[in-house]
Design an enzyme around this catalytic site. Structure first.
Site: not given
Length: 410
Positions: A80, A160, A188, A208-210, A248, A334
């Site tokens: 993200a 967040n 989020q 975001s994936g995580h 890639t 963060c």
């Protein structure tokens, strides 16, 4: 180090806004693409490449489906932070010769604020909208901030730090009427609260994936095709991802994000019910046993997997040390290395002393009733102990206004 207590694994993870554990089903789907299905999805001349490309396109479709988009509108990124930078800087660079004004909010994620500050150094004008004491923006203030020079409005879906949900539909309507692009950092909220990019008139959305039980290092940016949104890429190269993001593609990570999105699509209702129940149980139990606990952010217009609580009379850092069997945070992961009070809480007008006492508790798919019971018991006993030791708490109970005290310096 993990220890076990009555079938409970300690520490208990309650920092779901920082990251989420990988869902075992996601791990299972990813594994073959690390081993036998290792082809480059851009190799067009053999079955290894075709197999990887098919997996990537299936994932793209699963991600799009979750937000009501088309598969072609999904651009893969590293997360993200990259998506936010690509959206904000990409719009500013592409349309910057026509317009030079961006609007965002004081409580946005640090990467949005920093991307905007970077553009300010290049001559772009940025308006930072204030938030109300409940953490939500005032739509009238937004309307009045838009000028004929405004090219982009960037407002996150779910905060967040405090979990409040911004009124995306209303913001999108205002932006569409004024002919301004609307970007939303939905990291989020993606897979946790219903978000439809067409209903909300969102032109760009960061994913975001995580944050949805997927892998780290993968994210996506939704870029609207109709009406078409153009952005200048940050990364140049082989022209992958419609020329917006060369490099890639990491097939295993993309398969992970796609699988996580598909699970969220099918189980959002179940997850929401689970999280809401545990939120109510946790908050009611805390409030019934400790006085002067404040929930930061609007109680109703929020994602209930996020409880940001202020405990008057005790320092947030000392609470974290006292409840070390709970993995929690005193703000955004963060910025939690800094001992400054949260800029989000300060911008809501939360008193500095109270902002220093805030802890963010995260509830998610894998949180159990037993973990909540243990957490409540631990928090209540430790807060009471810390308050017993605190001369400030004693003074507050006696009705002394701490702001009026002149402390001696030595």
């Amino acid at each position: 180090m993990n220890t076990q207590l009555n079938n409970l694994i300690l520490p208990i993870y309650m920092d779901y806004q920082a990251t989420t554990p990988l869902d075992p089903r996601v791990m299972e789907a990813m594994l073959p693409y690390f081993t036998t299905k290792f082809g480059n999805p851009h190799s067009r001349s053999h079955s290894f490449g075709w197999e990887a490309e098919n997996a990537v396109e299936e994932a793209r479709g699963d991600i799009a489906k979750l937000i009501g988009a088309e598969a072609k509108e999904i651009i893969f990124t590293s997360g993200a932070t990259e998506s936010n930078n690509l959206a904000i800087k990409g719009i500013a660079k592409f349309y910057g010769n026509k317009k030079n004004h961006i609007i965002t909010v004081v409580s946005e994620h640090k990467c949005v604020l920093d991307a905007c500050r970077h553009l300010e150094q290049e001559g772009v004008k940025v308006t930072y909208l204030p938030i109300k004491p409940n953490g939500i923006i005032d739509l009238e203030v937004l309307k009045n901030a838009i000028t004929d020079q405004t090219m982009l409005v960037s407002v996150m879906a779910v905060n967040n730090e405090i979990g409040v949900i911004q009124p995306l539909k209303e913001i999108g309507k205002i932006c569409r009427e004024k002919g301004v692009f609307f970007h939303s950092d939905i990291a989020q909220g993606f897979g946790k609260v219903p978000i439809d990019v067409n209903e909300c008139n969102i032109d760009l959305a960061s994913i975001s994936g995580h944050k949805i039980y997927g892998p780290k290092g993968i994210g996506a940016l939704y870029v609207r095709k109709k009406p078409r949104v153009r952005i200048t890429p940050l990364i140049n190269g082989g022209g992958q991802e419609r020329g917006m993001r060369s490099g890639t593609l990491p097939t295993p990570l993309i398969v992970g994000l796609g699988t996580a999105a598909n699970i969220a699509y099918n189980e959002m209702e179940k997850d929401t019910k689970h999280v809401n129940h545990l939120f109510d149980k946790f908050l009611d139990a805390i409030n019934s046993q400790i006085s002067e606990v404040y929930l930061n952010g609007d109680k109703d217009q929020r994602y209930k997997g996020n409880l940001n609580l202020s405990f008057a009379g005790v320092e947030g850092e000392s609470i974290i040390l006292a409840i070390k069997d709970l993995a929690v945070s005193s703000g955004s992961a963060c910025t939690s290395a800094s001992l400054e009070p949260s800029y989000v809480l300060r911008s809501m007008g939360v008193d500095e002393e109270l902002a220093h006492t805030s802890i963010r508790f995260g509830i998610g798919r894998f949180t159990t009733e037993q973990e909540i019971d243990y957490a409540v018991k631990l928090i209540c006993s430790k807060i009471n102990k810390l308050r017993d030791l605190s001369p400030l708490w004693e003074m507050m109970q006696e009705g002394i206004d701490l702001k009026k005290i002149k402390w001696a310096t030595h």
